[in-house]
Motif scaffolding. Structure first.
Motif, PDB file in Angstrom:
ATOM      1  N   ASP A 225      20.426   8.803  16.368  1.00 36.37           N
ATOM      2  CA  ASP A 225      20.889  10.160  16.655  1.00 36.37           C
ATOM      3  C   ASP A 225      20.424  11.160  15.595  1.00 36.37           C
ATOM      4  OD1 ASP A 225      22.228   9.185  18.899  1.00 36.37           O
ATOM      5  OD2 ASP A 225      24.070   8.838  17.775  1.00 36.37           O
ATOM      6  N   LYS A 226      19.381  10.808  14.872  1.00 31.37           N
ATOM      7  CA  LYS A 226      18.919  11.607  13.739  1.00 31.37           C
ATOM      8  C   LYS A 226      18.676  13.071  14.097  1.00 31.37           C
ATOM      9  CE  LYS A 226      15.237  11.507  10.265  1.00 31.37           C
ATOM     10  NZ  LYS A 226      14.100  10.696   9.788  1.00 31.37           N
TER      11      LYS A 226
ATOM     12  N   LEU B 143      20.768  16.102  12.452  1.00 34.20           N
ATOM     13  CA  LEU B 143      20.069  17.085  11.624  1.00 34.20           C
ATOM     14  C   LEU B 143      20.251  18.505  12.172  1.00 34.20           C
ATOM     15  CD1 LEU B 143      16.805  15.202  10.658  1.00 34.20           C
ATOM     16  CD2 LEU B 143      18.680  15.862   9.141  1.00 34.20           C
ATOM     17  N   THR B 144      20.290  18.637  13.482  1.00 28.68           N
ATOM     18  CA  THR B 144      20.540  19.946  14.089  1.00 28.68           C
ATOM     19  C   THR B 144      21.919  20.458  13.689  1.00 28.68           C
ATOM     20  OG1 THR B 144      19.088  19.482  15.957  1.00 28.68           O
ATOM     21  CG2 THR B 144      20.770  21.171  16.294  1.00 28.68           C
TER      22      THR B 144
ATOM     23  N   ARG C 198      21.848  21.499   9.988  1.00 28.22           N
ATOM     24  CA  ARG C 198      21.149  22.788   9.822  1.00 28.22           C
ATOM     25  C   ARG C 198      22.018  23.955  10.284  1.00 28.22           C
ATOM     26  NH1 ARG C 198      16.428  19.459  11.699  1.00 28.22           N
ATOM     27  NH2 ARG C 198      15.417  18.869   9.751  1.00 28.22           N
ATOM     28  N   ARG C 199      22.787  23.736  11.333  1.00 25.34           N
ATOM     29  CA  ARG C 199      23.705  24.772  11.804  1.00 25.34           C
ATOM     30  C   ARG C 199      24.764  25.042  10.735  1.00 25.34           C
ATOM     31  NH1 ARG C 199      25.686  22.612  16.502  1.00 25.34           N
ATOM     32  NH2 ARG C 199      23.723  23.131  17.466  1.00 25.34           N
ATOM     33  N   ILE C 200      25.279  23.997  10.135  1.00 23.90           N
ATOM     34  CA  ILE C 200      26.276  24.143   9.067  1.00 23.90           C
ATOM     35  C   ILE C 200      25.669  24.895   7.876  1.00 23.90           C
ATOM     36  CG2 ILE C 200      27.685  22.893   7.374  1.00 23.90           C
ATOM     37  CD1 ILE C 200      27.979  20.694   9.620  1.00 23.90           C
ATOM     38  N   GLN C 201      24.430  24.566   7.535  1.00 26.16           N
ATOM     39  CA  GLN C 201      23.753  25.277   6.447  1.00 26.16           C
ATOM     40  C   GLN C 201      23.640  26.768   6.757  1.00 26.16           C
ATOM     41  OE1 GLN C 201      20.132  22.928   6.315  1.00 26.16           O
ATOM     42  NE2 GLN C 201      20.797  21.865   4.459  1.00 26.16           N
ATOM     43  N   GLY C 202      23.307  27.081   7.987  1.00 27.05           N
ATOM     44  CA  GLY C 202      23.220  28.481   8.401  1.00 27.05           C
ATOM     45  C   GLY C 202      24.561  29.185   8.314  1.00 27.05           C
TER      46      GLY C 202
ATOM     47  N   ALA D  18      31.087  12.891  15.298  1.00 25.63           N
ATOM     48  CA  ALA D  18      29.901  12.268  15.894  1.00 25.63           C
ATOM     49  C   ALA D  18      29.465  11.042  15.098  1.00 25.63           C
ATOM     50  CB  ALA D  18      28.758  13.280  15.979  1.00 25.63           C
ATOM     51  N   VAL D  19      29.470  11.139  13.778  1.00 26.41           N
ATOM     52  CA  VAL D  19      29.049  10.006  12.948  1.00 26.41           C
ATOM     53  C   VAL D  19      30.077   8.873  13.026  1.00 26.41           C
ATOM     54  CG1 VAL D  19      28.481   9.249  10.603  1.00 26.41           C
ATOM     55  CG2 VAL D  19      27.640  11.445  11.435  1.00 26.41           C
ATOM     56  N   ILE D  20      31.357   9.217  13.008  1.00 25.21           N
ATOM     57  CA  ILE D  20      32.399   8.187  13.132  1.00 25.21           C
ATOM     58  C   ILE D  20      32.263   7.466  14.475  1.00 25.21           C
ATOM     59  CG2 ILE D  20      34.882   7.837  13.509  1.00 25.21           C
ATOM     60  CD1 ILE D  20      35.380   9.873  11.284  1.00 25.21           C
ATOM     61  N   GLU D  21      32.084   8.221  15.542  1.00 21.32           N
ATOM     62  CA  GLU D  21      31.949   7.605  16.868  1.00 21.32           C
ATOM     63  C   GLU D  21      30.761   6.643  16.909  1.00 21.32           C
ATOM     64  OE1 GLU D  21      31.181   8.795  21.540  1.00 21.32           O
ATOM     65  OE2 GLU D  21      31.518  10.381  20.073  1.00 21.32           O
TER      66      GLU D  21
END
Length: 89
Positions: free
Chosen positions: A6-7, A11-12, A15-19, A54-57
Motif C-alpha cells: 500500500d506504499k 505516501l499520498t 504528503r497530504r499531512i505535510q501539506g 490504515a496502517v493498523i488495519e
C-alpha cells in the motif's frame, strides 16, 4: 508486507499531512485567526488518525489474520497492543 503493498496510498496520505502542516505553519506565521488555526489542527489530527487506522488495519490483516504460526500471532498481537496504547496516550 502491507506497507510495501500500500506504499503509494500511504505516501499520498503522508504528503497530504505535510501539506496540511505547512498550511498550519503559514497560518501561524501570518497571525491568522485562531479559528482557522484550530480547524487546520483538527484536519491534521484527522489525517494522522486516518493514516494510523490504515496502517493498523493492514498490519492486523497481514500479521495476525493471515498468519498461521500461533506463536508469531501472539507476538504480533502484543506489539500491536503496545503501539495502540502508545498512540492513545
Amino acid at each position: 508486507m502491507h506497507t510495501i503493498k500500500d506504499k503509494a496510498k500511504l505516501l499520498t496520505r503522508v504528503r497530504r499531512i505535510q501539506g496540511q502542516a505547512g498550511a498550519l505553519e503559514k497560518l501561524l506565521a501570518e497571525d491568522q485567526d485562531c479559528t482557522a488555526v484550530l480547524q487546520q489542527i483538527a484536519a491534521i489530527r484527522g489525517a494522522v488518525n486516518g493514516l494510523m487506522a490504515a496502517v493498523i488495519e493492514g498490519h492486523l490483516v497481514d500479521h495476525l489474520v493471515e498468519e498461521s504460526d500461533g506463536d508469531k500471532r501472539q507476538q504480533e498481537a502484543a506489539v500491536m497492543l503496545q503501539v495502540i496504547k502508545s498512540y492513545l496516550k
